[in-house]
Structures are given as C-alpha cells and as structure tokens.
Design an enzyme around this catalytic site. Structure first.
Site, PDB file in Angstrom:
ATOM      1  N   ARG A 240     -11.599  41.457 -23.412  1.00  0.00           N
ATOM      2  CA  ARG A 240     -10.677  42.588 -23.287  1.00  0.00           C
ATOM      3  C   ARG A 240     -11.463  43.864 -23.570  1.00  0.00           C
ATOM      4  O   ARG A 240     -12.310  43.887 -24.484  1.00  0.00           O
ATOM      5  CB  ARG A 240      -9.531  42.491 -24.311  1.00  0.00           C
ATOM      6  CG  ARG A 240      -8.474  41.452 -23.992  1.00  0.00           C
ATOM      7  CD  ARG A 240      -7.598  41.867 -22.804  1.00  0.00           C
ATOM      8  NE  ARG A 240      -6.536  40.912 -22.552  1.00  0.00           N
ATOM      9  CZ  ARG A 240      -6.624  39.875 -21.703  1.00  0.00           C
ATOM     10  NH1 ARG A 240      -7.727  39.673 -21.010  1.00  0.00           N
ATOM     11  NH2 ARG A 240      -5.604  39.067 -21.527  1.00  0.00           N
ATOM     12  N   GLU A 269      -7.405  50.174 -17.945  1.00  0.00           N
ATOM     13  CA  GLU A 269      -7.433  49.448 -16.673  1.00  0.00           C
ATOM     14  C   GLU A 269      -6.155  49.796 -15.917  1.00  0.00           C
ATOM     15  O   GLU A 269      -5.086  49.713 -16.524  1.00  0.00           O
ATOM     16  CB  GLU A 269      -7.495  47.942 -16.916  1.00  0.00           C
ATOM     17  CG  GLU A 269      -8.819  47.523 -17.527  1.00  0.00           C
ATOM     18  CD  GLU A 269      -8.954  46.024 -17.736  1.00  0.00           C
ATOM     19  OE1 GLU A 269      -8.114  45.262 -17.203  1.00  0.00           O
ATOM     20  OE2 GLU A 269      -9.881  45.616 -18.433  1.00  0.00           O
ATOM     21  N   HIS A 288     -11.786  43.490 -13.620  1.00  0.00           N
ATOM     22  CA  HIS A 288     -11.038  42.401 -14.286  1.00  0.00           C
ATOM     23  C   HIS A 288     -10.812  41.220 -13.321  1.00  0.00           C
ATOM     24  O   HIS A 288      -9.666  40.878 -12.995  1.00  0.00           O
ATOM     25  CB  HIS A 288      -9.711  42.921 -14.843  1.00  0.00           C
ATOM     26  CG  HIS A 288      -9.223  42.097 -16.008  1.00  0.00           C
ATOM     27  ND1 HIS A 288      -8.608  42.635 -17.111  1.00  0.00           N
ATOM     28  CD2 HIS A 288      -9.257  40.754 -16.246  1.00  0.00           C
ATOM     29  CE1 HIS A 288      -8.283  41.674 -17.958  1.00  0.00           C
ATOM     30  NE2 HIS A 288      -8.667  40.514 -17.459  1.00  0.00           N
TER      31      HIS A 288
HETATM   32  C1  DGY Z   1      -6.616  36.339 -19.221  1.00  0.00           C
HETATM   33  O1  DGY Z   1      -6.177  35.279 -18.784  1.00  0.00           O
HETATM   34  O2  DGY Z   1      -6.433  36.707 -20.381  1.00  0.00           O
HETATM   35  C2  DGY Z   1      -7.433  37.157 -18.271  1.00  0.00           C
HETATM   36  O3  DGY Z   1      -7.828  38.341 -18.764  1.00  0.00           O
HETATM   37  C3  DGY Z   1      -6.768  37.281 -16.921  1.00  0.00           C
HETATM   38  O4  DGY Z   1      -7.058  36.100 -16.306  1.00  0.00           O
END
Ligand code: DGY
Length: 332
Positions: A240, A269, A288
């Site tokens: 993240r 984002e 992402h």
């Molecule tokens: C998640 O699953 O947390 C990702 O960031 C998106 O696939």
C-alpha cells in the site's frame, strides 16, 4: 417485493454475468445491484446504494465505516475484493455484528510476479531504455550506457514475511539470491534468514515491502528508513502506498541516497500526472496492477462472492477477518 437478500456490488466484476461467473453465482443467491461504472461510487452514492442492502461486495476504494453501517442497518456482511482491508473499519463492523471477509491466497502469485517485474525493471532500467529507444536517443552500443544493477547473486530483503513476501522470496531462489527477511517474528520454513530490520536495510541490494497498512506501518518507510538502506539498493513496494513517506522517497531518489525504486502503489491513487513523485529519477511505476490478471481477479471475485454467501448464512469462512462478529448478534 422479493424476500431474497439484497447485495450491493460496488464495481463490475471480471467474467460479467456469464454462466458460472462470480456474478452469476451471486445472482443465484441474492438480488444483486451492481455499480456499473469503472469509477468508484461517491461516499453519498455508496451510502444510498448500501441503505437497503443485506451485504456489500466492495473493492479497496470504498470506505466502509461506522457511519455507513449505521445508515445501512441491514448490512451484515462486507466482502472486500482485496487481500488488504485498510479501507474497512473492522472494529466498527465487529461491534455491529457485521462479518468482514477478504481475498487472501488467490492473488499471492500474481502480486509476487508483479514485485519481480518491478524489481527487474528498476534494476535493469527498462523504462529508461524504452524511452531512449522510442525518443531516438539510442546511439551506437557503448560499454557504459544505461548500466543497471545485478540481480543474480544479490541480496533481497523482504519486509513482512506473509504469503506474498514468501512467494517473492521463493522466486529469488531462481536468481541465486541471498534472502533476508524482517518482521515481528521468525516464520517457520521461510526461505530466508530472519534479521532485525536495521540489518536487512544495511545489507540488502533490494528491499521489498510486504506489510499490511496499519497504524504501525503507516509511513514506516521514512527518511530514516531510506538513510539506513545502501546507496546502491533498490526499493520495491507492492503493498500500500501509505507505508511510504512519499516526499522522503522522492528526496532519497533525488539525492541518490538509494539507487532506485519500483512502485505499484502510491499516494494518492490514482496519482495525478503532475505529482512530484513522477519527477523522481530511477523510478519505475505501475498503476496498482499487482493482482491484475484475468485469472486472479476472477478468483478474487469468486472468493468475495463466497464471502457474501457465507456471511448471509451467518457462517464464517476461512477468509473471515472478524469471525467474532458472528457472536455479536444479527442486526435488523
Ligand atoms: C489487494 O488485494 O489488497 C490489492 O491491493 C488489490 O489486489
């Protein structure tokens, strides 16, 4: 009016409504209301569509908190189509007896592959090479142009030895790398050596982040973190954006405190094209895409649908984040 449960799905799911698709499975079990746009519902729109729903199938852009749940008192399960669930206030859900599920496991390999794509692209300066070629800057071969960093035989540092961290470490075997990892504790059979974070930062040629975003990990990659990395090391983040103090990363890249970075996640984002991050040197970015394969996204959607169905039946599947919510008593 139908007495079937009602489910709000906050985005179009892969597979459409074809037979045996995740959505078809959901249609068999409930009346389904899908947010058809590819952009997220506004908080007001989310609230409006959640109001009459018994379950929500959300993605990571939807904030689910106490206020939303109070405005949508029928909701008793929130199935997040992501492994990360920092967009959900889990204690608020638990207090209200709302089960939360996520999608672990099915995206491990895709995200690990993406980590390697970024690591290799940053190490071997692929975007710079691509831009040079397309921009007419490809001159005759010469021995010192666009020199990158060796990967084979180098040292990889994994911060956060969970499923994805492990899958990234396993792939390092093929590159003959030494793997170090740091986390709360040593993990049985992890393919690497457990070391304190400081040692990892001092020794690793590549530092790859695999911690969830929590209050403890928020902006943990700050100026001091980058200062403790080797100046010839490359930083990779596929978890993240919030784990990184982005201005500190920009400065570390600008001042050459680290050699490069590969990011699949950032703040905010989507990142505006004029964000200062994009002016930092030796940076490879992706929007992402960690779990973005058709197979993986379909598996995530299916797991989320199964979470909805289990939650509506007041069963806790193995991917329940807060199974204790089921003891709180059903709302309505
Ligand atoms: C998640 O699953 O947390 C990702 O960031 C998106 O696939």
């Amino acid at each position: 009016m139908s007495d079937r449960p009602r489910v709000f799905v906050s985005r179009v799911l892969p597979g459409g409504a074809a037979p045996r698709s995740p959505l078809a499975l959901l249609h068999d079990a409930a009346d389904v209301d899908v947010w058809e746009a590819h952009t997220p519902p506004s908080p007001e729109a989310l609230l409006h569509r959640a109001e009459g729903a018994d379950a929500l199938l959300t993605v990571l852009t939807e904030r689910v908190d106490g206020a939303l749940l109070d405005a949508a008192p029928r909701v008793r399960v929130v199935a997040n189509m992501a492994v990360g669930y920092d967009n959900i206030d889990v204690p608020a859900c638990t207090e209200r007896g709302v089960l939360v599920t996520n999608t672990p496991g099915v995206l491990t390999d895709a995200t690990a592959d993406m980590t390697w794509a970024l690591l290799l692209a940053a190490a071997r300066r692929l975007p710079e090479g691509d831009a040079a070629l397309r921009g007419g800057a490809w001159g005759p071969w010469h021995p010192t142009w666009l020199l990158g960093h060796r990967v084979s035989g180098a040292t990889l540092g994994i911060v956060g030895p969970g499923r994805i961290g492990r899958a990234v470490a396993e792939r390092a075997r093929g590159f003959g790398m030494t793997v170090l990892y740091a986390g709360r504790r040593a993990v049985a059979d992890f393919p690497g050596t457990f070391v304190p974070l400081d040692d990892l930062l001092a020794r690793a040629d590549y530092v790859s982040m695999h911690v969830p975003l929590t209050p403890e990990t928020t902006r943990m990659c700050d100026a001091s973190f980058f200062a403790r990395m080797r100046p010839d090391a490359i930083f990779v983040n596929t978890t993240r954006g919030g784990v990184v103090d982005q201005p500190a990363l920009i400065e570390a890249l600008r001042l050459g405190r680290i050699a490069g970075a590969g990011l699949d996640v950032m703040t905010p984002e989507p990142l505006p094209v004029d964000d200062p991050l994009l002016t930092a040197p030796h940076l490879v970015v992706a929007p992402h895409l960690g779990s973005a394969t058709l197979e993986t996204r379909t598996a995530m959607a299916r797991l989320a649908v199964e979470g909805v169905i289990a939650g509506l039946a007041r069963r806790a599947p193995s991917n329940a984040v807060n199974p204790e919510a089921l003891t709180v008593g059903r709302r309505r």
